[in-house]
Design a protein around this motif. Structure first.
Motif, PDB file in Angstrom:
ATOM      1  N   ALA A  53      -4.276  11.294  -7.439  1.00  0.00           N
ATOM      2  CA  ALA A  53      -3.482  10.843  -8.588  1.00  0.00           C
ATOM      3  C   ALA A  53      -3.196  11.990  -9.535  1.00  0.00           C
ATOM      4  O   ALA A  53      -2.072  12.121 -10.052  1.00  0.00           O
ATOM      5  CB  ALA A  53      -4.222   9.722  -9.313  1.00  0.00           C
ATOM      6  N   LEU A 106      -6.411  11.860 -16.466  1.00  0.00           N
ATOM      7  CA  LEU A 106      -6.247  12.672 -15.253  1.00  0.00           C
ATOM      8  C   LEU A 106      -5.765  14.075 -15.582  1.00  0.00           C
ATOM      9  O   LEU A 106      -6.141  15.049 -14.900  1.00  0.00           O
ATOM     10  CB  LEU A 106      -5.251  11.995 -14.304  1.00  0.00           C
ATOM     11  CG  LEU A 106      -5.703  10.678 -13.670  1.00  0.00           C
ATOM     12  CD1 LEU A 106      -4.560  10.042 -12.889  1.00  0.00           C
ATOM     13  CD2 LEU A 106      -6.902  10.901 -12.753  1.00  0.00           C
ATOM     14  N   ASP A 114      -0.401  -1.807  -9.516  1.00  0.00           N
ATOM     15  CA  ASP A 114      -1.105  -2.167  -8.291  1.00  0.00           C
ATOM     16  C   ASP A 114      -0.170  -2.754  -7.236  1.00  0.00           C
ATOM     17  O   ASP A 114      -0.639  -3.342  -6.262  1.00  0.00           O
ATOM     18  CB  ASP A 114      -2.213  -3.178  -8.617  1.00  0.00           C
ATOM     19  CG  ASP A 114      -3.276  -3.236  -7.539  1.00  0.00           C
ATOM     20  OD1 ASP A 114      -3.597  -2.175  -6.970  1.00  0.00           O
ATOM     21  OD2 ASP A 114      -3.772  -4.342  -7.256  1.00  0.00           O
ATOM     22  N   ASP A 149      -3.240   9.577  -0.482  1.00  0.00           N
ATOM     23  CA  ASP A 149      -4.693   9.491  -0.551  1.00  0.00           C
ATOM     24  C   ASP A 149      -5.206   9.008   0.801  1.00  0.00           C
ATOM     25  O   ASP A 149      -5.017   7.854   1.173  1.00  0.00           O
ATOM     26  CB  ASP A 149      -5.097   8.530  -1.673  1.00  0.00           C
ATOM     27  CG  ASP A 149      -6.593   8.289  -1.725  1.00  0.00           C
ATOM     28  OD1 ASP A 149      -7.354   9.174  -1.286  1.00  0.00           O
ATOM     29  OD2 ASP A 149      -7.005   7.208  -2.196  1.00  0.00           O
ATOM     30  N   ILE A 208      -6.019   2.361  -8.571  1.00  0.00           N
ATOM     31  CA  ILE A 208      -6.249   3.491  -9.469  1.00  0.00           C
ATOM     32  C   ILE A 208      -6.196   2.979 -10.898  1.00  0.00           C
ATOM     33  O   ILE A 208      -5.180   2.396 -11.302  1.00  0.00           O
ATOM     34  CB  ILE A 208      -5.196   4.593  -9.239  1.00  0.00           C
ATOM     35  CG1 ILE A 208      -5.230   5.058  -7.779  1.00  0.00           C
ATOM     36  CG2 ILE A 208      -5.429   5.765 -10.184  1.00  0.00           C
ATOM     37  CD1 ILE A 208      -4.158   6.070  -7.436  1.00  0.00           C
ATOM     38  N   THR A 246      -9.395  10.033  -4.441  1.00  0.00           N
ATOM     39  CA  THR A 246      -8.325   9.212  -5.003  1.00  0.00           C
ATOM     40  C   THR A 246      -7.948   9.707  -6.392  1.00  0.00           C
ATOM     41  O   THR A 246      -6.759   9.777  -6.742  1.00  0.00           O
ATOM     42  CB  THR A 246      -8.761   7.736  -5.066  1.00  0.00           C
ATOM     43  OG1 THR A 246      -9.088   7.277  -3.746  1.00  0.00           O
ATOM     44  CG2 THR A 246      -7.652   6.868  -5.632  1.00  0.00           C
ATOM     45  N   THR A 247      -8.936  10.071  -7.182  1.00  0.00           N
ATOM     46  CA  THR A 247      -8.671  10.603  -8.525  1.00  0.00           C
ATOM     47  C   THR A 247      -7.892  11.905  -8.446  1.00  0.00           C
ATOM     48  O   THR A 247      -6.921  12.119  -9.187  1.00  0.00           O
ATOM     49  CB  THR A 247     -10.001  10.826  -9.265  1.00  0.00           C
ATOM     50  OG1 THR A 247     -10.686   9.577  -9.387  1.00  0.00           O
ATOM     51  CG2 THR A 247      -9.761  11.416 -10.643  1.00  0.00           C
ATOM     52  N   HIS A 259       4.060   4.882  -7.838  1.00  0.00           N
ATOM     53  CA  HIS A 259       2.839   4.635  -7.075  1.00  0.00           C
ATOM     54  C   HIS A 259       3.020   3.391  -6.215  1.00  0.00           C
ATOM     55  O   HIS A 259       3.600   2.401  -6.657  1.00  0.00           O
ATOM     56  CB  HIS A 259       1.641   4.433  -8.012  1.00  0.00           C
ATOM     57  CG  HIS A 259       0.392   3.999  -7.294  1.00  0.00           C
ATOM     58  ND1 HIS A 259      -0.230   2.791  -7.543  1.00  0.00           N
ATOM     59  CD2 HIS A 259      -0.322   4.600  -6.318  1.00  0.00           C
ATOM     60  CE1 HIS A 259      -1.298   2.686  -6.759  1.00  0.00           C
ATOM     61  NE2 HIS A 259      -1.374   3.765  -6.012  1.00  0.00           N
ATOM     62  N   GLU A 286      -6.521   2.538  -2.346  1.00  0.00           N
ATOM     63  CA  GLU A 286      -7.423   2.105  -3.407  1.00  0.00           C
ATOM     64  C   GLU A 286      -6.645   1.875  -4.700  1.00  0.00           C
ATOM     65  O   GLU A 286      -5.648   2.548  -4.968  1.00  0.00           O
ATOM     66  CB  GLU A 286      -8.514   3.158  -3.646  1.00  0.00           C
ATOM     67  CG  GLU A 286      -9.315   3.514  -2.407  1.00  0.00           C
ATOM     68  CD  GLU A 286     -10.199   2.384  -1.946  1.00  0.00           C
ATOM     69  OE1 GLU A 286     -10.540   1.514  -2.787  1.00  0.00           O
ATOM     70  OE2 GLU A 286     -10.553   2.342  -0.746  1.00  0.00           O
ATOM     71  N   ARG A 344       0.610   0.977  -3.478  1.00  0.00           N
ATOM     72  CA  ARG A 344      -0.696   0.740  -2.883  1.00  0.00           C
ATOM     73  C   ARG A 344      -0.532   0.056  -1.530  1.00  0.00           C
ATOM     74  O   ARG A 344       0.300  -0.829  -1.367  1.00  0.00           O
ATOM     75  CB  ARG A 344      -1.559  -0.140  -3.796  1.00  0.00           C
ATOM     76  CG  ARG A 344      -3.011  -0.270  -3.340  1.00  0.00           C
ATOM     77  CD  ARG A 344      -3.797  -1.162  -4.284  1.00  0.00           C
ATOM     78  NE  ARG A 344      -3.276  -2.524  -4.294  1.00  0.00           N
ATOM     79  CZ  ARG A 344      -3.559  -3.446  -3.376  1.00  0.00           C
ATOM     80  NH1 ARG A 344      -4.347  -3.133  -2.350  1.00  0.00           N
ATOM     81  NH2 ARG A 344      -3.059  -4.659  -3.459  1.00  0.00           N
ATOM     82  N   SER A 368      -1.655   5.215  -2.008  1.00  0.00           N
ATOM     83  CA  SER A 368      -3.112   5.094  -1.904  1.00  0.00           C
ATOM     84  C   SER A 368      -3.471   3.693  -1.435  1.00  0.00           C
ATOM     85  O   SER A 368      -2.720   2.737  -1.657  1.00  0.00           O
ATOM     86  CB  SER A 368      -3.783   5.388  -3.246  1.00  0.00           C
ATOM     87  OG  SER A 368      -3.534   4.341  -4.164  1.00  0.00           O
TER      88      SER A 368
END
Length: 397
Positions: free
Chosen positions: A19, A292, A45, A129, A40, A15-16, A58, A38, A60, A36
């Motif tokens: 990203a 990151l 979110d 991801d 991050i 996941t890292t 992003h 998960e 989720r 993803s």
């Protein structure tokens, strides 16, 4: 659209790295969407695409929300059958997701990004991801498998008999499948076809993430065969949490030496086709885009190198005595072991098993008129020999 699917052994930091890959793509000027399941750290979110930094959104995946929405819609469409059976409705708050719903939610999200409502946002790069290996490879094969099940259970040609359903219902005493069932199957098939096309597109590659060590080495060796079995390509292997080469502490020095030995093997086995990037251990939990960036994960190439040749090919060998030629169906399976291989012929299909990976391949038209006469794994290539069936092969005068 350029698509990068990120996976690796569980706990390796995929996941890292996903990203970090998306961030690198956005910093390179590509409008990027990261998907993803998960959360991050430092990223929004929400379940809809939300801006992280300039050029990077992003989203989720909420598998529970997706499952409730799908089941509620199904109850509405099947209300007639449910009323006939006297079944009670399930309310949204009492619906809990079942095993398998995260995979279906991810496929649905991929459809939204590929051709659905999110595609209108004009993304250049999609980074996803995925679950850990080998679950990720099973997930990527799922659209094709589900489409095969739909064709077998609800074949399109049976729709021609829909005018007879009222009569058949009276004769059988039970209601026949309603038109909405076929329409729902057709919509689902269209959605799955779009996701399958995205996965099989030349602009789609996998990015593998693993922490150097004996366990990860065994997992990746098996994964090479799984990738080849499903016709997938990797564009990068990220070695995560790499320790400094030199340490005064004997414990850390031993771990670093073990990692270095593993990395040497990876550079030999994967490069130059798949570059190996070593991401240094940061010694802390990464929080947000600034952290990151320190991993220095390279951005995906805008145009990945196309396949040099079809990974599946057929060789023809003339009979030594001038008889019928033998056809050999070939598939590269690097890293596969003979004891992990299993082949079963069923009609026009060949069922292949390589360790934990499975695939059902439809045979080419020429091979369908043949019988399997042998198979061998040599030099990392599986060769299945076919001999023309005299009863099916065209006769020559």
């Amino acid at each position: 659209m350029r698509t990068v699917l990120v996976t690796g052994p569980g706990g390796a930091g995929r996941t890292t790295v996903a990203a970090a890959s998306a961030l690198a793509a956005a910093e390179g000027g590509s409008r990027t969407l990261l998907i993803s399941a998960e959360a991050i750290p430092g990223f929004p979110d929400g379940t809809a695409p939300t801006e992280v930094t300039e050029g990077l959104d992003h989203a989720r995946i909420d598998s529970g929300e997706h499952f409730r929405a799908e089941l509620t819609e199904l109850q509405k469409r099947a209300s007639g059958v449910l009323d006939l059976l006297g079944a009670g409705r399930l309310e949204g708050e009492e619906i809990t997701e079942l095993p398998g719903s995260p995979q279906l939610a991810l496929l649905h999200t991929l459809h939204r990004a590929a051709v659905g409502d999110w595609s209108a946002r004009g993304y250049d790069t999609l980074v996803v991801d995925l679950p850990p290996l080998p679950d990720a490879l099973a997930l990527l094969a799922l659209p094709g498998q589900l489409r095969r099940y739909l064709r077998r259970l609800l074949p399109a040609e049976r729709q021609a008999a829909r005018a007879l359903r009222p009569v058949l219902a009276q004769l059988a005493g039970v209601p026949m499948p309603a038109q909405w069932l076929y329409e729902a199957a057709a919509r689902k098939d269209t959605e799955l076809a779009a996701v399958q096309a995205l996965i099989e597109d030349d602009a789609t590659t996998l990015r593998l993430v693993a922490e150097p060590g004996p366990t990860a080495e065994d997992t990746l060796r098996a994964a090479r065969a799984g990738l080849a079995l499903h016709g997938l390509r990797a564009d990068l292997l990220v070695a995560s949490r790499v320790l400094p080469r030199h340490s005064c502490d004997p414990f850390f020095a031993g771990l670093a030496a073990q990692q270095e030995k593993c990395l040497d093997h990876w550079h030999q086995e994967w490069a130059p086709d798949v570059p190996v990037h070593e991401a240094a251990h940061q010694g802390r939990e990464l929080q947000g885009p600034a952290d990151l960036a320190e991993l220095e994960v390279p951005a995906p190439d805008a145009r990945p190198a196309g396949r040099a040749e079809d990974p599946w090919w057929i060789e023809e060998a003339p009979d030594a005595e001038g008889g019928t030629a033998t056809l050999t169906w070939c598939l590269p399976l690097p890293g596969a072991a003979k004891e992990d291989l299993r082949l079963v012929r069923r009609g026009d299909e060949l069922l292949l098993t390589v360790g934990p990976f499975h695939r059902i391949a439809r045979l080419a038209s020429a091979l369908r008129r043949c019988t399997v006469s042998g198979a061998a794994l040599t030099g990392g290539v599986l060769r299945v020999r076919f001999t023309p069936d005299p009863e099916l092969w065209p006769r020559t005068s």
